[in-house]
Design a protein around this motif. Structure first.
Motif, PDB file in Angstrom:
ATOM      1  N   ASP A  95      -8.723 -17.741 -13.657  1.00  0.00           N
ATOM      2  CA  ASP A  95      -8.929 -18.384 -12.361  1.00  0.00           C
ATOM      3  C   ASP A  95      -8.869 -17.330 -11.258  1.00  0.00           C
ATOM      4  O   ASP A  95      -8.066 -16.391 -11.323  1.00  0.00           O
ATOM      5  N   GLU A  96      -9.727 -17.511 -10.243  1.00  0.00           N
ATOM      6  CA  GLU A  96      -9.790 -16.575  -9.126  1.00  0.00           C
ATOM      7  C   GLU A  96      -9.136 -17.197  -7.898  1.00  0.00           C
ATOM      8  O   GLU A  96      -9.381 -18.362  -7.582  1.00  0.00           O
ATOM      9  N   TYR A  97      -8.315 -16.423  -7.209  1.00  0.00           N
ATOM     10  CA  TYR A  97      -7.637 -16.850  -5.992  1.00  0.00           C
ATOM     11  C   TYR A  97      -7.981 -15.873  -4.878  1.00  0.00           C
ATOM     12  O   TYR A  97      -8.051 -14.659  -5.114  1.00  0.00           O
ATOM     13  N   CYS A  98      -8.173 -16.404  -3.681  1.00  0.00           N
ATOM     14  CA  CYS A  98      -8.523 -15.576  -2.525  1.00  0.00           C
ATOM     15  C   CYS A  98      -7.515 -15.787  -1.405  1.00  0.00           C
ATOM     16  O   CYS A  98      -7.143 -16.924  -1.096  1.00  0.00           O
ATOM     17  N   TYR A  99      -7.096 -14.676  -0.810  1.00  0.00           N
ATOM     18  CA  TYR A  99      -6.170 -14.695   0.315  1.00  0.00           C
ATOM     19  C   TYR A  99      -6.715 -13.772   1.396  1.00  0.00           C
ATOM     20  O   TYR A  99      -7.135 -12.647   1.090  1.00  0.00           O
ATOM     21  N   GLU A 100      -6.693 -14.226   2.632  1.00  0.00           N
ATOM     22  CA  GLU A 100      -7.034 -13.336   3.738  1.00  0.00           C
ATOM     23  C   GLU A 100      -5.780 -12.561   4.092  1.00  0.00           C
ATOM     24  O   GLU A 100      -4.717 -13.148   4.350  1.00  0.00           O
ATOM     25  N   LEU A 101      -5.885 -11.237   4.071  1.00  0.00           N
ATOM     26  CA  LEU A 101      -4.742 -10.386   4.371  1.00  0.00           C
ATOM     27  C   LEU A 101      -4.645 -10.162   5.873  1.00  0.00           C
ATOM     28  O   LEU A 101      -5.611  -9.729   6.507  1.00  0.00           O
ATOM     29  N   TYR A 102      -3.482 -10.455   6.426  1.00  0.00           N
ATOM     30  CA  TYR A 102      -3.253 -10.223   7.854  1.00  0.00           C
ATOM     31  C   TYR A 102      -2.673  -8.839   8.107  1.00  0.00           C
ATOM     32  O   TYR A 102      -2.880  -8.271   9.165  1.00  0.00           O
ATOM     33  N   GLY A 103      -1.941  -8.305   7.131  1.00  0.00           N
ATOM     34  CA  GLY A 103      -1.371  -6.973   7.297  1.00  0.00           C
ATOM     35  C   GLY A 103      -0.290  -6.705   6.278  1.00  0.00           C
ATOM     36  O   GLY A 103       0.281  -7.621   5.689  1.00  0.00           O
ATOM     37  N   ALA A 104      -0.020  -5.413   6.087  1.00  0.00           N
ATOM     38  CA  ALA A 104       1.042  -4.988   5.175  1.00  0.00           C
ATOM     39  C   ALA A 104       1.654  -3.711   5.725  1.00  0.00           C
ATOM     40  O   ALA A 104       0.945  -2.811   6.167  1.00  0.00           O
ATOM     41  N   ASP A 105       2.967  -3.651   5.698  1.00  0.00           N
ATOM     42  CA  ASP A 105       3.703  -2.471   6.143  1.00  0.00           C
ATOM     43  C   ASP A 105       4.715  -2.144   5.058  1.00  0.00           C
ATOM     44  O   ASP A 105       5.678  -2.885   4.854  1.00  0.00           O
ATOM     45  N   SER A 106       4.486  -1.058   4.325  1.00  0.00           N
ATOM     46  CA  SER A 106       5.316  -0.737   3.164  1.00  0.00           C
ATOM     47  C   SER A 106       6.625  -0.031   3.518  1.00  0.00           C
ATOM     48  O   SER A 106       7.415   0.265   2.640  1.00  0.00           O
ATOM     49  N   ARG A 107       6.867   0.216   4.785  1.00  0.00           N
ATOM     50  CA  ARG A 107       8.146   0.834   5.169  1.00  0.00           C
ATOM     51  C   ARG A 107       9.284  -0.160   4.937  1.00  0.00           C
ATOM     52  O   ARG A 107       9.050  -1.369   4.930  1.00  0.00           O
TER      53      ARG A 107
END
Length: 128
Positions: A95-107
């Motif tokens: 199954d395929e799932y889609c998410y719109e990414l708003y942002g990521a901060d790995s700190r």
């Protein structure tokens, strides 16, 4: 007096129109998403993104699903060159799932936020 109010409102509208700028997508999000993320609303939910293009979801320390993922500007029926989408394919049933990414901060203390394209729910995770 009414004419002065109309001029003021017009000036305010034009000022806001010209000062607004479309949000730019985060170019380094593919590297920022790597790591361990804990759900803000339920610390038993954890996502672990790896550099090999897989991620595993956990609940209470137990793996629940494994996915192949990609960061793309097209996922399912959605396409937007100004946004990034997380395209996730479940290993078990494809199954395929889609998410719109708003942002990521790995700190440390950083946040990963995204919206499900299926139901519109927003998910927020904290960097672990």
């Amino acid at each position: 007096m009414k004419n002065n109010i109309n001029i003021a409102l017009l000036a305010l509208f034009l000022g806001l129109t010209f000062s607004c700028k479309a949000q730019e997508r985060q170019e380094n999000i593919a590297t920022e998403i790597i790591g361990i993320w804990v759900a803000e609303d339920d610390n038993k939910v954890k996502l672990v993104f790896k550099t090999d293009g897989t991620y595993t979801s956990y609940y209470n320390g137990e793996p629940t699903s494994v996915f192949n993922y990609s960061i793309t500007d097209k996922c399912g029926n959605e396409e937007d060159v100004n946004s990034w989408f997380l395209k996730a394919v479940d290993w078990e049933d494809n199954d395929e799932y889609c998410y719109e990414l708003y942002g990521a901060d790995s700190r440390p203390g950083g946040v990963l936020s995204m919206r499900s394209m299926l139901n519109g729910k927003i998910f927020v995770y904290n960097k672990s």
